[in-house]
Write an enzyme that holds these catalytic residues in place. Structure first.
Site, PDB file in Angstrom:
ATOM      1  N   PHE A   1       0.807  -1.121   0.039  1.00  0.00           N
ATOM      2  CA  PHE A   1       0.011  -0.101  -0.001  1.00  0.00           C
ATOM      3  C   PHE A   1       0.680   1.150  -0.073  1.00  0.00           C
ATOM      4  O   PHE A   1       0.426   2.384  -0.383  1.00  0.00           O
ATOM      5  CB  PHE A   1      -0.865  -0.138   1.274  1.00  0.00           C
ATOM      6  CG  PHE A   1      -0.241   0.398   2.444  1.00  0.00           C
ATOM      7  CD1 PHE A   1      -0.409   1.781   2.970  1.00  0.00           C
ATOM      8  CD2 PHE A   1       0.233  -0.284   3.208  1.00  0.00           C
ATOM      9  CE1 PHE A   1       0.206   2.302   4.040  1.00  0.00           C
ATOM     10  CE2 PHE A   1       0.829   0.178   4.553  1.00  0.00           C
ATOM     11  CZ  PHE A   1       0.927   1.246   4.855  1.00  0.00           C
ATOM     12  N   LYS A   2       2.190   1.113   0.304  1.00  0.00           N
ATOM     13  CA  LYS A   2       2.803   2.255   0.478  1.00  0.00           C
ATOM     14  C   LYS A   2       3.242   2.914  -0.876  1.00  0.00           C
ATOM     15  O   LYS A   2       3.478   4.345  -1.055  1.00  0.00           O
ATOM     16  CB  LYS A   2       4.470   2.154   1.153  1.00  0.00           C
ATOM     17  CG  LYS A   2       4.397   1.382   2.510  1.00  0.00           C
ATOM     18  CD  LYS A   2       3.821   2.038   3.537  1.00  0.00           C
ATOM     19  CE  LYS A   2       3.787   1.845   4.833  1.00  0.00           C
ATOM     20  NZ  LYS A   2       5.025   1.099   5.492  1.00  0.00           N
TER      21      LYS A   2
END
Length: 476
Positions: A116-117
């Protein structure tokens, strides 16, 4: 839009100033002076924009409320350049998938590093390159990672003009896949430093360097950790997208469950809720390193030392000092900078803890701000991964499994619960094999990544040595 420090520093700054800066001069974190408010008419307009123009157009709408020192056309172009189907794999960018009635997963892990980063880091890379070119300057990024931030930052910054990355990570405490993603990057502007210690030691080094204002200015030190407001701001967008995908009208509420260690991801949800997004609950899911769960249950915030930080099968959450938590406490305590400084700058350094259990404002964490929490263990992770695969045919990673386990403890009839996916299962293959007896699939581009040549320097947890390394390589 002006930004202030959570610790009360008098100076107010604009977005592009804090983009390159990281921590405030007094060691605090930046937040906007006030949160822009989004009403029903705006949500209706954004629902139409997301449906007809896509995620990049929604991102521009959200970001433009906070960024007024980048021309609108440039900001729109930066969003369009970042959020593409080519980079994120789907037209929706963050599609929802149903797990069971009332429980959905928001897919945030289709970017270049499968975590998700990437959602924020890809934008941050483009923002950095844009602003540095505008100023004719260079930036040395110093970061700390427990697994996913590092690879997301390095993939976003590799080859970018005017940017060097110095990424610290806890030696031997990431999964083999995570290590290979980072250490196999041989680009000249990427430097990996494995610190003998835990993630919190890495984070402490980053903060210590950032708090040395003379060194920070001389060597143009910036950060990509979630202490950087720009990164957290980019994450706010997918809360709006998730809500709009999950609902038909603004009369509906949703809840979000967020696997959390450093409190950055769920803090973005707090910002979205403060803006007026109809969020019922923000559910903080921790692993065995449960400092955040302990706070939301008891009002006591108690950081752990290296010896008391467990090495778990959801290693990106093996964090016992949640950097972004200060932002929420600032709001919880009525934006009292002096009190936040006393808690985070003094009490934590002196006692390693503070206690808000007797403070009337502590009750507001749940009642006013919607925060609840829960904890998941290795056995819970295995059970949840196994159950999710057997019943629904979906393979989830260890951190997302923590989220699903805790989400089920907070379901409310008629309120969809959205679990924010953390990463794809391949990043934690060992535990997936333990749970399911089979290897997760991996994108073809990552075949054989563990066998690639690696470039990494192992170093003790010593601020002076990290500074010396930066100085030496700034002369390159």
């Amino acid at each position: 839009m002006r930004y202030l420090s959570t610790r009360g520093h008098a100076e107010r700054k604009r977005f592009c100033e804090i983009l390159l800066e990281g921590l405030a001069p007094d060691g605090g974190l930046y937040l906007p002076e006030s949160y822009p408010q989004v009403d029903g008419a705006t949500l209706d307009a954004w629902r139409k924009i997301l449906r007809e123009q896509g995620y990049a157009a929604l991102a521009y709408q959200v970001l433009s409320l906070y960024i007024d020192d980048i021309p609108a056309d440039d900001l729109r172009a930066l969003c369009a350049k970042t959020y593409t189907e080519q980079v994120f794999g789907t037209q929706e960018i963050v599609p929802l998938r149903k797990l069971e009635d009332g429980l959905l997963i928001e897919a945030l892990s289709n970017g270049p590093t499968l975590a998700f980063k990437d959602m924020a880091m890809q934008l941050l890379g483009n923002l950095f390159e844009y602003e540095l070119a505008r100023r004719g300057e260079q930036l040395n990024i110093l970061g700390a990672t427990s697994g996913d931030t590092g690879s997301a930052a390095e993939y976003a910054m590799r080859g970018k003009q005017g940017v060097r990355v110095f990424m610290t990570s806890p030696n031997g405490r990431m999964s083999p896949f995570q290590q290979a993603q980072m250490f196999s990057l041989l680009d000249a502007n990427i430097h990996n430093i494995a610190i003998d210690g835990v993630f919190d030691d890495c984070q402490d080094i980053v903060k210590a360097v950032s708090n040395d204002l003379e060194f920070k200015r001389q060597y143009k030190i910036g950060t990509v950790n979630s202490i950087n407001w720009a990164r957290l701001l980019a994450q706010v967008v997918y809360y709006f997208a998730g809500y709009l995908y999950a609902t038909e009208s603004n009369a509906q509420k949703v809840s979000f469950t967020v696997p959390s260690g450093n409190f950055g991801n769920v803090c973005a949800g707090h910002v979205a809720r403060m803006m007026g997004l109809p969020i019922d609950q923000l559910v903080v899911a921790t692993n065995e390193n449960d400092v955040l769960d302990e706070f939301f249950r008891t009002g006591i915030y108690r950081v752990r030392g290296s010896a008391d930080t467990f090495e778990t099968s959801s290693p990106s959450m093996d964090i016992s000092k949640a950097s972004n938590f200060e932002r929420f406490v600032f709001d919880l305590l009525g934006r009292d900078g002096a009190r936040v400084k006393a808690l985070f700058g003094d009490a934590l350094n002196r006692d390693g803890r503070f206690d808000l259990s007797a403070d009337p404002q502590f009750a507001q964490a749940a009642a006013r701000y919607g925060f609840v929490s829960g904890k998941s263990t290795h056995a819970n992770r295995l059970d949840t991964i196994r159950d999710t695969y057997q019943r629904f045919g979906q393979m989830i990673d260890t951190h997302t499994a923590d989220g699903v386990k805790v989400a089920r403890e907070h379901l409310s009839a008629g309120v969809p619960m959205i679990v924010l996916e953390t990463a794809l299962p391949i990043k934690f293959a060992g535990t997936i094999v333990e749970a399911l007896g089979q290897e997760p699939s991996r994108p073809a581009k990552f075949d054989g990544i563990e066998a690639l040549p690696k470039r990494v320097l192992v170093m003790p947890a010593d601020v002076a040595q990290v500074k010396a390394y930066i100085v030496a390589h700034c002369a390159d």
